[in-house]
Design an enzyme around this catalytic site. Structure first.
Site, PDB file in Angstrom:
ATOM      1  NE  ARG A  23      82.512  78.592  21.287  1.00 60.42           N
ATOM      2  CZ  ARG A  23      83.563  78.041  21.884  1.00 60.42           C
ATOM      3  NH1 ARG A  23      83.439  76.895  22.513  1.00 60.42           N
ATOM      4  NH2 ARG A  23      84.727  78.637  21.858  1.00 60.42           N
ATOM      5  CG  ASP A  75      85.103  73.310  23.915  1.00 58.42           C
ATOM      6  OD1 ASP A  75      84.711  74.421  23.548  1.00 58.42           O
ATOM      7  OD2 ASP A  75      86.065  72.723  23.383  1.00 58.42           O
TER       8      ASP A  75
END
Length: 309
Positions: A182, A132
């Site tokens: 992502r 992340d």
């Protein structure tokens, strides 16, 4: 930027609110819209329900900025146990981790070694590990760790935020390395000179980066993490016109948000993956979710609260 969004993001960093608000039952009821529960088992049960509909998942164990090395090591062990449980149940689930939850502020080298263990274990199970992305001070350290992991493992990806002015260059560098990405719009309260402030321009940048990735990717995965269905539809249309199949990218949405759209898109043959977060340290994460679309998400959360009464 939206004043309501700024206020929510400021509240997300307030320690007093982080300590006191989660104690209120009505706040916990609102959070239930965005996560199935606080335990690993809660997340696994939710993933099994999704799997029955043909929709895979990605797990994040909530937390960030651990206070000591023992805490960071405990998080790594948690994820290793989680991967083993996922394998036992035979469900298509990946993990996505916050580097600060694994000690990035304490010792970047030890954080790399913990992430290397997770990447190695994930690779042995045939799964991807995603990093992340957090606020601006952690972008360079996270990308540095990612590049080191990518030298050894192909099964690693990293989250990139479209609203940062630096992101087009970061994406170009990642494309050259055959990275998996992502792509998100961005959800942190950052200095104004570092981010795109106009929401329409953020959407345009997101679309442009997605299409550039498809054109120049060296084989890495592209995940479009957004609930902006019109934007996703336009990217799909333009990708198809350029000759890309629906398998060229994946749509990722949060658990509990746009559930009907998740099912519809999966039913239409698009690759859809649901991001499931769990754990007790959910306050800052929850506030950032509200801030993404303050009016809509507050309304949805309140509606869900009263529906439970």
């Amino acid at each position: 930027m939206n004043p309501a969004r700024d206020a929510i993001l400021l509240a997300a960093r307030n320690r007093w609110l982080a300590t006191h608000l989660p104690r209120y039952r009505f706040v916990r009821a609102m959070v239930a819209r965005f996560m199935p529960g606080e335990t690993m088992e809660d997340a696994l049960e939710a993933a099994e329900r999704l799997a029955a509909e043909g929709i895979p998942a990605t797990f994040t164990y909530l937390g960030e900025n651990v206070e000591n090395e023992a805490g960071a090591e405990g998080v790594a062990e948690h994820y290793l146990r989680l991967l083993d449980l996922i394998e036992e149940r035979g469900i298509d689930i990946e993990i996505s981790v916050k580097p600060t939850h694994l000690g990035l502020e304490l010792d970047p080298e030890q954080t790399f070694l913990r992430l290397r263990r997770l990447a190695e274990h994930s690779a042995g199970l045939g799964k991807h590990l995603f990093l992340d992305m957090e606020s601006v001070p952690y972008v360079d350290p996270t990308l540095a760790i990612y590049r080191r992991l990518r030298e050894e493992f192909e099964n690693v990806g990293v989250c990139i935020q479209a609203y940062l002015h630096r992101t087009p260059q970061d994406v170009a560098d990642l494309l050259a390395a055959g990275a998996s990405v992502r792509l998100v719009k961005g959800a942190y309260r950052e200095p104004r000179d570092l981010v795109i402030r106009d929401r329409r321009k953020i959407r345009t940048t997101f679309e442009k980066l997605a299409l550039e990735f498809l054109r120049w990717s060296g084989g890495g995965r592209l995940a479009l993490a957004s609930h902006d269905v019109p934007l996703l539809t336009e990217i799909e249309r333009r990708a198809a016109a350029a000759g890309f199949s629906r398998d060229a990218f994946e749509i990722q949405m949060l658990y509990g948000i746009r559930v009907a759209d998740q099912r519809r898109l999966a039913g239409e043959g698009l690759r859809v993956r649901v991001l499931i977060s769990y754990g007790t340290h959910w306050y800052p994460w929850f506030m950032r979710r509200l801030a993404e679309h303050p009016g809509r998400n507050l309304w949805l959360a309140m509606r869900n609260l009263f529906a439970r009464r």
